[in-house]
Design a protein around this motif. Sequence first.
Motif, PDB file in Angstrom:
ATOM      1  N   VAL A  72      29.339  54.884  52.396  1.00 48.93           N
ATOM      2  CA  VAL A  72      29.284  56.194  51.738  1.00 48.93           C
ATOM      3  C   VAL A  72      30.166  57.174  52.516  1.00 48.93           C
ATOM      4  O   VAL A  72      30.896  57.970  51.921  1.00 48.93           O
ATOM      5  CB  VAL A  72      27.829  56.710  51.646  1.00 48.93           C
ATOM      6  CG1 VAL A  72      27.772  58.112  51.044  1.00 48.93           C
ATOM      7  CG2 VAL A  72      26.976  55.767  50.806  1.00 48.93           C
ATOM      8  N   GLN A  75      33.890  56.539  51.776  1.00 48.76           N
ATOM      9  CA  GLN A  75      34.253  57.066  50.458  1.00 48.76           C
ATOM     10  C   GLN A  75      34.273  58.588  50.474  1.00 48.76           C
ATOM     11  O   GLN A  75      35.127  59.222  49.849  1.00 48.76           O
ATOM     12  CB  GLN A  75      33.269  56.576  49.387  1.00 48.76           C
ATOM     13  CG  GLN A  75      33.449  55.109  49.049  1.00 48.76           C
ATOM     14  CD  GLN A  75      32.564  54.680  47.894  1.00 48.76           C
ATOM     15  OE1 GLN A  75      32.786  55.047  46.748  1.00 48.76           O
ATOM     16  NE2 GLN A  75      31.552  53.903  48.213  1.00 48.76           N
ATOM     17  N   ASP A  79      37.203  61.122  49.427  1.00 47.67           N
ATOM     18  CA  ASP A  79      37.006  62.144  48.385  1.00 47.67           C
ATOM     19  C   ASP A  79      37.263  63.555  48.896  1.00 47.67           C
ATOM     20  O   ASP A  79      37.953  64.350  48.271  1.00 47.67           O
ATOM     21  CB  ASP A  79      35.532  62.127  47.903  1.00 47.67           C
ATOM     22  CG  ASP A  79      35.277  61.103  46.824  1.00 47.67           C
ATOM     23  OD1 ASP A  79      34.089  60.826  46.533  1.00 47.67           O
ATOM     24  OD2 ASP A  79      36.257  60.574  46.272  1.00 47.67           O
ATOM     25  N   TYR A  94      40.192  50.072  37.385  1.00 47.93           N
ATOM     26  CA  TYR A  94      39.823  48.670  37.459  1.00 47.93           C
ATOM     27  C   TYR A  94      40.028  48.132  38.873  1.00 47.93           C
ATOM     28  O   TYR A  94      39.163  47.432  39.405  1.00 47.93           O
ATOM     29  CB  TYR A  94      40.597  47.815  36.442  1.00 47.93           C
ATOM     30  CG  TYR A  94      40.062  46.406  36.400  1.00 47.93           C
ATOM     31  CD1 TYR A  94      40.710  45.354  37.059  1.00 47.93           C
ATOM     32  CD2 TYR A  94      38.856  46.130  35.754  1.00 47.93           C
ATOM     33  CE1 TYR A  94      40.176  44.073  37.054  1.00 47.93           C
ATOM     34  CE2 TYR A  94      38.314  44.856  35.753  1.00 47.93           C
ATOM     35  CZ  TYR A  94      38.976  43.832  36.399  1.00 47.93           C
ATOM     36  OH  TYR A  94      38.429  42.565  36.399  1.00 47.93           O
ATOM     37  N   ARG A  96      39.899  49.863  41.487  1.00 41.88           N
ATOM     38  CA  ARG A  96      38.858  50.490  42.297  1.00 41.88           C
ATOM     39  C   ARG A  96      37.557  49.697  42.171  1.00 41.88           C
ATOM     40  O   ARG A  96      36.871  49.442  43.164  1.00 41.88           O
ATOM     41  CB  ARG A  96      38.639  51.938  41.854  1.00 41.88           C
ATOM     42  CG  ARG A  96      38.028  52.786  42.940  1.00 41.88           C
ATOM     43  CD  ARG A  96      38.370  54.250  42.881  1.00 41.88           C
ATOM     44  NE  ARG A  96      38.260  54.884  41.611  1.00 41.88           N
ATOM     45  CZ  ARG A  96      39.257  55.550  41.037  1.00 41.88           C
ATOM     46  NH1 ARG A  96      40.427  55.631  41.618  1.00 41.88           N
ATOM     47  NH2 ARG A  96      39.077  56.129  39.869  1.00 41.88           N
ATOM     48  N   ALA A  97      37.244  49.272  40.935  1.00 42.39           N
ATOM     49  CA  ALA A  97      36.034  48.481  40.702  1.00 42.39           C
ATOM     50  C   ALA A  97      36.112  47.147  41.449  1.00 42.39           C
ATOM     51  O   ALA A  97      35.121  46.681  42.021  1.00 42.39           O
ATOM     52  CB  ALA A  97      35.825  48.247  39.208  1.00 42.39           C
ATOM     53  N   CYS A 100      35.440  47.873  45.104  1.00 42.09           N
ATOM     54  CA  CYS A 100      34.022  48.166  45.331  1.00 42.09           C
ATOM     55  C   CYS A 100      33.180  46.906  45.213  1.00 42.09           C
ATOM     56  O   CYS A 100      32.197  46.734  45.940  1.00 42.09           O
ATOM     57  CB  CYS A 100      33.520  49.239  44.364  1.00 42.09           C
ATOM     58  SG  CYS A 100      34.183  50.871  44.743  1.00 42.09           S
ATOM     59  N   PHE A 101      33.567  45.987  44.303  1.00 46.95           N
ATOM     60  CA  PHE A 101      32.863  44.719  44.172  1.00 46.95           C
ATOM     61  C   PHE A 101      32.933  43.949  45.491  1.00 46.95           C
ATOM     62  O   PHE A 101      31.925  43.455  45.996  1.00 46.95           O
ATOM     63  CB  PHE A 101      33.472  43.877  43.054  1.00 46.95           C
ATOM     64  CG  PHE A 101      32.916  42.478  42.976  1.00 46.95           C
ATOM     65  CD1 PHE A 101      33.499  41.434  43.697  1.00 46.95           C
ATOM     66  CD2 PHE A 101      31.777  42.215  42.232  1.00 46.95           C
ATOM     67  CE1 PHE A 101      32.960  40.147  43.643  1.00 46.95           C
ATOM     68  CE2 PHE A 101      31.240  40.930  42.182  1.00 46.95           C
ATOM     69  CZ  PHE A 101      31.831  39.903  42.889  1.00 46.95           C
ATOM     70  N   TRP A 102      34.135  43.857  46.054  1.00 45.55           N
ATOM     71  CA  TRP A 102      34.292  43.081  47.293  1.00 45.55           C
ATOM     72  C   TRP A 102      33.679  43.788  48.499  1.00 45.55           C
ATOM     73  O   TRP A 102      33.202  43.139  49.426  1.00 45.55           O
ATOM     74  CB  TRP A 102      35.758  42.699  47.518  1.00 45.55           C
ATOM     75  CG  TRP A 102      36.139  41.615  46.564  1.00 45.55           C
ATOM     76  CD1 TRP A 102      36.897  41.728  45.430  1.00 45.55           C
ATOM     77  CD2 TRP A 102      35.694  40.251  46.606  1.00 45.55           C
ATOM     78  NE1 TRP A 102      36.959  40.519  44.774  1.00 45.55           N
ATOM     79  CE2 TRP A 102      36.239  39.599  45.464  1.00 45.55           C
ATOM     80  CE3 TRP A 102      34.897  39.518  47.497  1.00 45.55           C
ATOM     81  CZ2 TRP A 102      36.008  38.237  45.200  1.00 45.55           C
ATOM     82  CZ3 TRP A 102      34.664  38.166  47.237  1.00 45.55           C
ATOM     83  CH2 TRP A 102      35.223  37.542  46.103  1.00 45.55           C
ATOM     84  N   TYR A 105      30.175  42.756  48.231  1.00 48.40           N
ATOM     85  CA  TYR A 105      30.061  41.351  48.624  1.00 48.40           C
ATOM     86  C   TYR A 105      30.017  41.232  50.148  1.00 48.40           C
ATOM     87  O   TYR A 105      29.195  40.513  50.716  1.00 48.40           O
ATOM     88  CB  TYR A 105      31.231  40.528  48.079  1.00 48.40           C
ATOM     89  CG  TYR A 105      31.078  39.066  48.396  1.00 48.40           C
ATOM     90  CD1 TYR A 105      31.618  38.514  49.561  1.00 48.40           C
ATOM     91  CD2 TYR A 105      30.322  38.240  47.568  1.00 48.40           C
ATOM     92  CE1 TYR A 105      31.420  37.178  49.874  1.00 48.40           C
ATOM     93  CE2 TYR A 105      30.122  36.908  47.881  1.00 48.40           C
ATOM     94  CZ  TYR A 105      30.669  36.380  49.033  1.00 48.40           C
ATOM     95  OH  TYR A 105      30.452  35.064  49.352  1.00 48.40           O
TER      96      TYR A 105
END
Lengths: 236, 236
Positions: A72, A75, A79, A94, A96-97, A100-102, A105
Amino acid sequence: MARVGGELKLLGLWASPFVTRAKLALQIKGLSYEYVEEDLGNKSELLLSSNPVHKAVPVLIHNGKPVCESSVIVQYIDDAFAGSGPSLLPADPYQRAVACFWAAYLEDKMLTPWGRVFKVKTDEEKAEAMRQTIAAVDVLEDGLKECSGGQGPFFGGDSVGYVDILLGGMVSWVKASEPLSGSKLIDAEKTPLLAAWMERFCELDAAKAVLQDVDRVVEYAKLVMTKNAARASNNN
Amino acid sequence: MAGKEDLKLLGLPLSPFVVSVRMALNMKGVSYEYVDEDLNNKSELLLKSNPVHKKVPVLIHNGKPICESLVILQYVDELFAGRSILPTDPYERATARFWAAFAGDKLFPAWYGVVTAQAEEERAEKVKETLAAIEHMEVAFAKCSGGNAFFGGDSIGYVDVVLGSFLFWFEAVRRVDGLEIINASKTPLLAAWAERFGGSVEAKEAVPVTKADLAVQYISKFRAPAAAAAKLASSE
């Protein structure tokens, strides 16, 4: 866009890879801050009031307002200081997604079992936790491929990004893994892209400025494991 | 004018994570195809779209998969115009991300542990953890709402959606165990919030009344083998 300045304070612990993430992000964004080394055995009032939920480091305090949890914080730094230094997250939603997925993980599948290595009592449990950690590193190799899109050695492609910083914070501990457990976490033979990533990451000015000395980390880890073992046998 | 987006959501009827994504898509007024998966017979599409976790929810946008509910929520928020789900202010975003992570990492495993605990001792422990976590969320509500109706302020936002998607399960636990996870005297702010949230258009669209009934059935079925075994043991 107005430059967001203000007072930045980071509460941390030199050994913590999570604190190292915050330091890397601040360094890469070219932000100056006051660093406060906490004593986990004697937590400051400021730490306890800034992070009442977890009472943990890192905590980033910006103009008196605390931000907690390393991912957090990274990020937030991206920001709140968008005009300063490079962007840490990709511009494309996309991509960015995918990043964030990795990142998720990394936390759930690699760091969770890895943390157990230092806490569990028996050799079997340690070995099993290491096995799970190494299995996750194998999958992370694919993650690096997907995130970088062949554009460069980093998860962020040719420049350092969010996932690079999250994994980057762990590098000294990754290197400490071989002297501590006998196993290489990132092995050039098994995960060549990650091995190359680690080499390139360590060449960055930010990494040189921030990453902990590996021998110190090894000594610290041994101390932590001894303490945990003593606590465990006292509880029996 | 934007062309029609090809959106498909792979889900499960009882998954709160799937519910949260449906809520977000509804809030954006975006239409999508919904597909219920069978966990015992996962579709080729699911396995191909989420090879790493093989789990739902998966949002497939113009053929490209996005996995992990919090990642999907943020993706949907960034991509589609209309109401903001996450706050726009960086500090408020960080606070929202912190609490969404807390709900997922601390609150969810605790209450799900109440549902799935095999022994009374384990369940009691999970109940304790759940109640401790929900107390933190009560404090969170006071901080985030700023005296307004929702975590997101005067309208439903990110944390509302994440926590709100758990509510039908809380109702099921209340019916089966008599346990009020959100209790009007212990967590009055959350109790009032839960009523407001439950009465909202967003909640009603994504969570039909029957979901709590289905969750009750799930709990009973899940616990049936252990209950039968206990009965057998006590009759010998």
